[in-house]
Write a protein that holds these residues in place. Structure first.
Motif, PDB file in Angstrom:
ATOM      1  N   GLU A 205       0.849  -1.186   0.000  1.00 58.37           N
ATOM      2  CA  GLU A 205       0.000   0.000   0.000  1.00 58.37           C
ATOM      3  C   GLU A 205       0.885   1.236   0.000  1.00 58.37           C
ATOM      4  O   GLU A 205       1.899   1.278   0.693  1.00 58.37           O
ATOM      5  CB  GLU A 205      -0.899   0.028   1.241  1.00 58.37           C
ATOM      6  CG  GLU A 205      -1.897  -1.098   1.289  1.00 58.37           C
ATOM      7  CD  GLU A 205      -2.681  -1.137   2.597  1.00 58.37           C
ATOM      8  OE1 GLU A 205      -2.304  -0.458   3.581  1.00 58.37           O
ATOM      9  OE2 GLU A 205      -3.678  -1.871   2.632  1.00 58.37           O
ATOM     10  N   TRP A 206       0.449   2.256  -0.756  1.00 57.32           N
ATOM     11  CA  TRP A 206       1.169   3.529  -0.816  1.00 57.32           C
ATOM     12  C   TRP A 206       0.301   4.611  -0.179  1.00 57.32           C
ATOM     13  O   TRP A 206      -0.884   4.749  -0.519  1.00 57.32           O
ATOM     14  CB  TRP A 206       1.500   3.888  -2.264  1.00 57.32           C
ATOM     15  CG  TRP A 206       2.144   5.229  -2.435  1.00 57.32           C
ATOM     16  CD1 TRP A 206       3.128   5.771  -1.656  1.00 57.32           C
ATOM     17  CD2 TRP A 206       1.858   6.204  -3.437  1.00 57.32           C
ATOM     18  NE1 TRP A 206       3.484   7.022  -2.118  1.00 57.32           N
ATOM     19  CE2 TRP A 206       2.707   7.310  -3.214  1.00 57.32           C
ATOM     20  CE3 TRP A 206       0.967   6.244  -4.499  1.00 57.32           C
ATOM     21  CZ2 TRP A 206       2.693   8.451  -4.010  1.00 57.32           C
ATOM     22  CZ3 TRP A 206       0.961   7.377  -5.309  1.00 57.32           C
ATOM     23  CH2 TRP A 206       1.817   8.465  -5.072  1.00 57.32           C
ATOM     24  N   GLY A 207       0.893   5.370   0.719  1.00 58.32           N
ATOM     25  CA  GLY A 207       0.173   6.459   1.378  1.00 58.32           C
ATOM     26  C   GLY A 207      -0.343   7.512   0.409  1.00 58.32           C
ATOM     27  O   GLY A 207      -1.294   8.227   0.711  1.00 58.32           O
ATOM     28  N   GLY A 208       0.263   7.628  -0.749  1.00 60.51           N
ATOM     29  CA  GLY A 208      -0.197   8.587  -1.756  1.00 60.51           C
ATOM     30  C   GLY A 208      -1.510   8.189  -2.401  1.00 60.51           C
ATOM     31  O   GLY A 208      -2.163   9.013  -3.046  1.00 60.51           O
ATOM     32  N   ASP A 209      -1.917   6.927  -2.246  1.00 62.51           N
ATOM     33  CA  ASP A 209      -3.202   6.455  -2.775  1.00 62.51           C
ATOM     34  C   ASP A 209      -4.340   6.641  -1.778  1.00 62.51           C
ATOM     35  O   ASP A 209      -5.493   6.403  -2.116  1.00 62.51           O
ATOM     36  CB  ASP A 209      -3.121   4.966  -3.153  1.00 62.51           C
ATOM     37  CG  ASP A 209      -2.283   4.724  -4.394  1.00 62.51           C
ATOM     38  OD1 ASP A 209      -2.201   5.619  -5.252  1.00 62.51           O
ATOM     39  OD2 ASP A 209      -1.706   3.618  -4.492  1.00 62.51           O
ATOM     40  N   TRP A 210      -4.032   7.035  -0.547  1.00 61.77           N
ATOM     41  CA  TRP A 210      -5.066   7.199   0.462  1.00 61.77           C
ATOM     42  C   TRP A 210      -5.983   8.353   0.081  1.00 61.77           C
ATOM     43  O   TRP A 210      -5.540   9.334  -0.525  1.00 61.77           O
ATOM     44  CB  TRP A 210      -4.464   7.432   1.834  1.00 61.77           C
ATOM     45  CG  TRP A 210      -3.702   6.242   2.342  1.00 61.77           C
ATOM     46  CD1 TRP A 210      -3.793   4.950   1.903  1.00 61.77           C
ATOM     47  CD2 TRP A 210      -2.720   6.229   3.379  1.00 61.77           C
ATOM     48  NE1 TRP A 210      -2.935   4.135   2.598  1.00 61.77           N
ATOM     49  CE2 TRP A 210      -2.267   4.891   3.513  1.00 61.77           C
ATOM     50  CE3 TRP A 210      -2.187   7.202   4.204  1.00 61.77           C
ATOM     51  CZ2 TRP A 210      -1.305   4.523   4.452  1.00 61.77           C
ATOM     52  CZ3 TRP A 210      -1.227   6.835   5.132  1.00 61.77           C
ATOM     53  CH2 TRP A 210      -0.801   5.512   5.250  1.00 61.77           C
ATOM     54  N   LYS A 211      -7.248   8.246   0.450  1.00 58.90           N
ATOM     55  CA  LYS A 211      -8.246   9.272   0.098  1.00 58.90           C
ATOM     56  C   LYS A 211      -8.054  10.552   0.903  1.00 58.90           C
ATOM     57  O   LYS A 211      -8.284  11.640   0.403  1.00 58.90           O
ATOM     58  CB  LYS A 211      -9.665   8.735   0.306  1.00 58.90           C
ATOM     59  CG  LYS A 211      -9.982   7.524  -0.553  1.00 58.90           C
ATOM     60  CD  LYS A 211      -9.924   7.851  -2.026  1.00 58.90           C
ATOM     61  CE  LYS A 211     -10.264   6.639  -2.860  1.00 58.90           C
ATOM     62  NZ  LYS A 211      -9.313   6.360  -3.916  1.00 58.90           N
ATOM     63  N   SER A 212      -7.675  10.408   2.163  1.00 54.39           N
ATOM     64  CA  SER A 212      -7.414  11.592   2.981  1.00 54.39           C
ATOM     65  C   SER A 212      -6.022  11.443   3.586  1.00 54.39           C
ATOM     66  O   SER A 212      -5.484  10.346   3.672  1.00 54.39           O
ATOM     67  CB  SER A 212      -8.461  11.735   4.085  1.00 54.39           C
ATOM     68  OG  SER A 212      -8.408  10.638   4.953  1.00 54.39           O
ATOM     69  N   PHE A 213      -5.447  12.540   3.991  1.00 50.28           N
ATOM     70  CA  PHE A 213      -4.096  12.564   4.550  1.00 50.28           C
ATOM     71  C   PHE A 213      -3.133  11.787   3.655  1.00 50.28           C
ATOM     72  O   PHE A 213      -2.521  10.798   4.051  1.00 50.28           O
ATOM     73  CB  PHE A 213      -4.073  12.010   5.985  1.00 50.28           C
ATOM     74  CG  PHE A 213      -2.792  12.345   6.729  1.00 50.28           C
ATOM     75  CD1 PHE A 213      -2.535  13.633   7.136  1.00 50.28           C
ATOM     76  CD2 PHE A 213      -1.850  11.369   6.996  1.00 50.28           C
ATOM     77  CE1 PHE A 213      -1.354  13.951   7.809  1.00 50.28           C
ATOM     78  CE2 PHE A 213      -0.660  11.674   7.672  1.00 50.28           C
ATOM     79  CZ  PHE A 213      -0.433  12.964   8.078  1.00 50.28           C
ATOM     80  N   LYS A 214      -3.012  12.232   2.408  1.00 49.03           N
ATOM     81  CA  LYS A 214      -2.089  11.587   1.468  1.00 49.03           C
ATOM     82  C   LYS A 214      -0.672  11.693   2.015  1.00 49.03           C
ATOM     83  O   LYS A 214      -0.244  12.744   2.453  1.00 49.03           O
ATOM     84  CB  LYS A 214      -2.201  12.233   0.096  1.00 49.03           C
ATOM     85  CG  LYS A 214      -3.526  11.913  -0.575  1.00 49.03           C
ATOM     86  CD  LYS A 214      -3.496  12.282  -2.037  1.00 49.03           C
ATOM     87  CE  LYS A 214      -4.785  11.911  -2.708  1.00 49.03           C
ATOM     88  NZ  LYS A 214      -4.956  10.491  -2.937  1.00 49.03           N
ATOM     89  N   ASP A 215       0.039  10.572   1.991  1.00 48.01           N
ATOM     90  CA  ASP A 215       1.377  10.476   2.582  1.00 48.01           C
ATOM     91  C   ASP A 215       2.317   9.889   1.531  1.00 48.01           C
ATOM     92  O   ASP A 215       2.554   8.679   1.500  1.00 48.01           O
ATOM     93  CB  ASP A 215       1.293   9.606   3.839  1.00 48.01           C
ATOM     94  CG  ASP A 215       2.571   9.608   4.660  1.00 48.01           C
ATOM     95  OD1 ASP A 215       3.590  10.162   4.194  1.00 48.01           O
ATOM     96  OD2 ASP A 215       2.560   9.040   5.761  1.00 48.01           O
ATOM     97  N   GLY A 216       2.836  10.735   0.661  1.00 44.36           N
ATOM     98  CA  GLY A 216       3.661  10.301  -0.462  1.00 44.36           C
ATOM     99  C   GLY A 216       4.886   9.485  -0.111  1.00 44.36           C
ATOM    100  O   GLY A 216       5.210   8.538  -0.824  1.00 44.36           O
ATOM    101  N   PRO A 217       5.585   9.778   0.993  1.00 41.13           N
ATOM    102  CA  PRO A 217       6.776   9.009   1.334  1.00 41.13           C
ATOM    103  C   PRO A 217       6.498   7.628   1.930  1.00 41.13           C
ATOM    104  O   PRO A 217       7.411   6.825   2.060  1.00 41.13           O
ATOM    105  CB  PRO A 217       7.476   9.893   2.369  1.00 41.13           C
ATOM    106  CG  PRO A 217       6.943  11.266   2.151  1.00 41.13           C
ATOM    107  CD  PRO A 217       5.526  11.065   1.709  1.00 41.13           C
ATOM    108  N   HIS A 218       5.251   7.335   2.294  1.00 40.32           N
ATOM    109  CA  HIS A 218       4.905   6.157   3.100  1.00 40.32           C
ATOM    110  C   HIS A 218       4.489   4.950   2.264  1.00 40.32           C
ATOM    111  O   HIS A 218       3.620   5.049   1.402  1.00 40.32           O
ATOM    112  CB  HIS A 218       3.764   6.528   4.048  1.00 40.32           C
ATOM    113  CG  HIS A 218       3.363   5.421   4.974  1.00 40.32           C
ATOM    114  ND1 HIS A 218       3.981   5.221   6.181  1.00 40.32           N
ATOM    115  CD2 HIS A 218       2.416   4.458   4.863  1.00 40.32           C
ATOM    116  CE1 HIS A 218       3.410   4.178   6.788  1.00 40.32           C
ATOM    117  NE2 HIS A 218       2.460   3.695   6.001  1.00 40.32           N
TER     118      HIS A 218
END
Length: 129
Positions: A106-119
């Motif tokens: 899972e990539w944090g940049g795909d999250w709907k809220s609180f996008k986390d590009g480095p995660h």
């Protein structure tokens, strides 16, 4: 291809990280068009609380605490860069590496809220605990 490799800092920050995620990171550095460093892997609950209190995280149930997550930072030249357009490029390399190795990711940049590009993290469903 630029021929990037994991630095000592990255290798040190992979200590305690789940071996499947380590393999993905090791393959991704060979595939990426943007160099990167592993800034954090395994994280203590105290460190997680510190990040949550600072607003840099929204949870105390972070996959970092169990060694199921890493944060990557893009490197351009010799500088760490946080420009958003760099992170989908890192994600492409990580996702390709995960597919090749058969590791769900899972990539944090795909999250709907609180996008986390480095995660990047191993999913709870396949990697509980």
């Amino acid at each position: 291809m630029a021929g990037f490799y994991l630095s000592k800092r990255s290798k040190d920050n992979l200590q305690g990280v789940h071996p499947d995620l380590v393999r993905v990171v090791e393959r991704a550095i060979q595939l990426t068009k943007v160099d990167f460093v592993v800034t954090e892997g395994l994280r203590s609950l105290a460190r997680q609380r510190q990040l949550k209190d600072a607003g840099a995280s929204k949870t105390l149930r972070s996959r970092h605490i169990t060694g199921h997550a890493v944060d990557l930072a893009a490197i351009v030249g010799k500088d760490i860069r946080w420009d958003w357009p760099l992170y989908p490029q890192l994600a492409a390399a990580m996702k390709q590496a995960a597919r090749e190795l058969g590791v769900p990711l899972e990539w944090g940049g795909d999250w709907k809220s609180f996008k986390d590009g480095p995660h990047f993290q191993l999913p709870f469903a396949e990697y509980p605990g």
